[in-house]
Design a protein around this motif. Structure first.
Motif, PDB file in Angstrom:
ATOM      1  N   UNK A  23      51.767  39.856  42.759  1.00  0.00           N
ATOM      2  CA  UNK A  23      52.378  39.230  43.925  1.00  0.00           C
ATOM      3  C   UNK A  23      51.724  39.842  45.155  1.00  0.00           C
ATOM      4  N   UNK A  24      50.831  39.084  45.801  1.00  0.00           N
ATOM      5  CA  UNK A  24      50.003  39.610  46.882  1.00  0.00           C
ATOM      6  C   UNK A  24      50.180  38.753  48.136  1.00  0.00           C
ATOM      7  N   UNK A  25      51.313  38.864  48.802  1.00  0.00           N
ATOM      8  CA  UNK A  25      51.573  37.987  49.948  1.00  0.00           C
ATOM      9  C   UNK A  25      50.608  38.192  51.111  1.00  0.00           C
ATOM     10  N   UNK A  26      50.181  39.426  51.356  1.00  0.00           N
ATOM     11  CA  UNK A  26      49.284  39.647  52.489  1.00  0.00           C
ATOM     12  C   UNK A  26      47.876  39.134  52.196  1.00  0.00           C
ATOM     13  N   UNK A  27      47.444  39.240  50.942  1.00  0.00           N
ATOM     14  CA  UNK A  27      46.167  38.599  50.588  1.00  0.00           C
ATOM     15  C   UNK A  27      46.279  37.101  50.789  1.00  0.00           C
ATOM     16  N   UNK A  28      47.413  36.515  50.417  1.00  0.00           N
ATOM     17  CA  UNK A  28      47.625  35.087  50.644  1.00  0.00           C
ATOM     18  C   UNK A  28      47.546  34.719  52.112  1.00  0.00           C
ATOM     19  N   UNK A  29      48.101  35.560  52.975  1.00  0.00           N
ATOM     20  CA  UNK A  29      48.043  35.279  54.413  1.00  0.00           C
ATOM     21  C   UNK A  29      46.614  35.378  54.935  1.00  0.00           C
ATOM     22  N   UNK A  30      45.857  36.327  54.413  1.00  0.00           N
ATOM     23  CA  UNK A  30      44.452  36.430  54.816  1.00  0.00           C
ATOM     24  C   UNK A  30      43.664  35.202  54.386  1.00  0.00           C
ATOM     25  N   UNK A  31      43.995  34.655  53.230  1.00  0.00           N
ATOM     26  CA  UNK A  31      43.282  33.471  52.741  1.00  0.00           C
ATOM     27  C   UNK A  31      43.577  32.235  53.572  1.00  0.00           C
ATOM     28  N   UNK A  32      44.655  32.249  54.360  1.00  0.00           N
ATOM     29  CA  UNK A  32      44.941  31.138  55.247  1.00  0.00           C
ATOM     30  C   UNK A  32      44.029  31.134  56.469  1.00  0.00           C
ATOM     31  N   UNK A  33      43.417  32.298  56.744  1.00  0.00           N
ATOM     32  CA  UNK A  33      42.614  32.446  57.956  1.00  0.00           C
ATOM     33  C   UNK A  33      41.144  32.694  57.656  1.00  0.00           C
ATOM     34  N   UNK A  34      40.883  33.535  56.655  1.00  0.00           N
ATOM     35  CA  UNK A  34      39.505  33.877  56.332  1.00  0.00           C
ATOM     36  C   UNK A  34      38.890  32.842  55.406  1.00  0.00           C
ATOM     37  N   UNK A  35      37.587  32.728  55.471  1.00  0.00           N
ATOM     38  CA  UNK A  35      36.859  31.726  54.690  1.00  0.00           C
ATOM     39  C   UNK A  35      35.976  32.400  53.651  1.00  0.00           C
ATOM     40  N   UNK A 283      35.994  42.142  51.258  1.00  0.00           N
ATOM     41  CA  UNK A 283      35.196  41.878  50.063  1.00  0.00           C
ATOM     42  C   UNK A 283      35.980  42.303  48.835  1.00  0.00           C
ATOM     43  N   UNK A 284      36.128  41.374  47.905  1.00  0.00           N
ATOM     44  CA  UNK A 284      36.810  41.632  46.633  1.00  0.00           C
ATOM     45  C   UNK A 284      35.761  41.671  45.531  1.00  0.00           C
ATOM     46  N   UNK A 285      35.761  42.751  44.745  1.00  0.00           N
ATOM     47  CA  UNK A 285      34.748  42.941  43.713  1.00  0.00           C
ATOM     48  C   UNK A 285      35.379  42.893  42.330  1.00  0.00           C
ATOM     49  N   UNK A 286      34.825  42.029  41.466  1.00  0.00           N
ATOM     50  CA  UNK A 286      35.198  42.009  40.070  1.00  0.00           C
ATOM     51  C   UNK A 286      34.176  42.764  39.250  1.00  0.00           C
ATOM     52  N   UNK A 287      34.049  42.377  37.984  1.00  0.00           N
ATOM     53  CA  UNK A 287      33.109  43.060  37.100  1.00  0.00           C
ATOM     54  C   UNK A 287      31.667  42.707  37.434  1.00  0.00           C
ATOM     55  N   UNK A 288      31.406  41.432  37.714  1.00  0.00           N
ATOM     56  CA  UNK A 288      30.027  41.000  37.948  1.00  0.00           C
ATOM     57  C   UNK A 288      29.866  40.190  39.228  1.00  0.00           C
ATOM     58  N   UNK A 289      30.942  39.934  39.956  1.00  0.00           N
ATOM     59  CA  UNK A 289      30.849  39.137  41.172  1.00  0.00           C
ATOM     60  C   UNK A 289      31.598  39.809  42.307  1.00  0.00           C
ATOM     61  N   UNK A 290      31.099  39.569  43.511  1.00  0.00           N
ATOM     62  CA  UNK A 290      31.776  40.025  44.723  1.00  0.00           C
ATOM     63  C   UNK A 290      31.850  38.855  45.683  1.00  0.00           C
ATOM     64  N   UNK A 291      32.988  38.694  46.316  1.00  0.00           N
ATOM     65  CA  UNK A 291      33.204  37.600  47.254  1.00  0.00           C
ATOM     66  C   UNK A 291      33.686  38.180  48.569  1.00  0.00           C
ATOM     67  N   UNK A 292      33.017  37.818  49.656  1.00  0.00           N
ATOM     68  CA  UNK A 292      33.396  38.291  50.979  1.00  0.00           C
ATOM     69  C   UNK A 292      34.091  37.178  51.740  1.00  0.00           C
ATOM     70  N   UNK A 293      35.245  37.502  52.306  1.00  0.00           N
ATOM     71  CA  UNK A 293      36.030  36.585  53.121  1.00  0.00           C
ATOM     72  C   UNK A 293      35.832  36.962  54.579  1.00  0.00           C
ATOM     73  N   UNK A 294      35.487  35.980  55.400  1.00  0.00           N
ATOM     74  CA  UNK A 294      35.159  36.238  56.790  1.00  0.00           C
ATOM     75  C   UNK A 294      35.837  35.220  57.689  1.00  0.00           C
ATOM     76  N   UNK A 295      36.066  35.573  58.950  1.00  0.00           N
ATOM     77  CA  UNK A 295      36.632  34.587  59.882  1.00  0.00           C
ATOM     78  C   UNK A 295      35.581  33.575  60.318  1.00  0.00           C
TER      79      UNK A 295
END
Length: 320
Positions: A23-35, A283-295
């Protein structure tokens, strides 16, 4: 502010199953703004984990797989490269190996709980053996005095080595350097096992039910190309690795707890920074991928679409 969260979606089956319970409400809020931007792709067999590659890119640190010069960077900060040059540096981490008939496994060195006195005693005992093979050991005062040492020697020049995250809690066989130039290092490993087997430090550790120190791991090799761009690491990228140990142990309960704590603190602060008009990258990093969220500027339609169909934090993590 650029926040880097490592082990956000680990490969362990227990942690994978636990994704649905986050349950990650603040990550959810960031996803509403960051791309979401472009993904950085790695491979499970890379010596350098994807989160280390992201950090190196943020710092302008260059190097091939297994040759990101973390140790040379530390040596530069300590003024050692002026005397010994920018190449031939490595981190040497004391560790515990479980030797079996068909494989060798390494316990996570963070679980050794070495005291300053024991670390210094082992350092002084091992130093002459390294010197015989042309390797100079240096104490590591930059926050790692009891967990690893700096080393310099020709054997490390252009020698790809695997990150400690590749071997901590796993088998080391596939990650051992097999190049001809690494032969002295493998011989040194055998010598250290014999030296440390009956060492007084390990006798005391045995009596207190602590794992023995019977080996070392070499990592962080590579030549430092440009030291000027790496001087302000903390201001470039803020690394959050609270998920590391639970992920390496595939401890789902601890991993979920750590994720919830990150969401309530680090990501809550990022939400506040956005509300204050500050720039935020994540930036969220998994085992083999990293994804950066930016405004990025959003059209009216895009803002409406995100409100009606918000990005799912769980789906995003599952995609890593």
């Amino acid at each position: 502010m650029h926040t880097l969260i490592t082990h956000a979606a680990p490969a362990g089956p227990q942690c994978q199953q636990a994704l649905a319970h986050l349950a990650l409400p603040h990550l959810g809020r960031l996803l509403q703004v960051l791309t979401p931007g472009e993904r950085l792709q790695g491979q499970a067999g890379d010596h350098t984990p994807i989160h280390e590659r992201v950090l190196a890119n943020a710092m302008g640190l260059a190097g091939a797989d297994g040759l990101l010069p973390w140790a040379a960077q530390d040596a530069h900060r300590l003024g050692l490269t002026a005397l010994h040059g920018p190449d031939g540096w490595a981190w040497v981490t004391p560790c515990h190996w479980d030797v079996h008939s068909d494989h060798v496994a390494m316990a996570d060195p963070q679980k050794l709980s070495l005291t300053p006195r024991d670390a210094e005693t082992l350092y002084l005992a091992m130093q002459p053996y390294f010197a015989e093979d042309g390797i100079t050991l240096f104490p590591h005062p930059l926050g790692h005095a009891y967990t690893r040492w700096l080393a310099h020697g020709a054997v490390f020049a252009n020698l790809p080595t695997a990150s400690l995250d590749r071997v901590a809690g796993h088998t080391v066989d596939a990650w051992m350097p097999r190049q001809p130039q690494a032969q002295p290092m493998r011989r040194l490993q055998n010598e250290m096992q014999m030296l440390l087997y009956t060492h007084t430090v390990n006798e005391h550790r045995h009596n207190t039910q602590l794992p023995s120190v019977n080996a070392f791991w070499v990592s962080g090799t590579g030549t430092l190309q440009d030291a000027t761009s790496t001087a302000q690491q903390d201001s470039v990228c803020s690394v959050r690795d609270a998920l590391r140990i639970p992920a390496l142990n595939d401890d789902a309960a601890a991993w979920v707890t750590a994720w919830h704590a990150l969401d309530a603190t680090t990501l809550a602060h990022d939400v506040q920074r956005l509300q204050n008009g500050e720039a935020v990258r994540l930036t969220l990093c998994g085992e083999t991928q990293a994804l950066t969220l930016e405004p990025h500027p959003l059209s009216t339609w895009e803002r409406l679409r995100r409100r009606m169909l918000p990005l799912s934090a769980i789906d995003l993590l599952k995609s890593l």
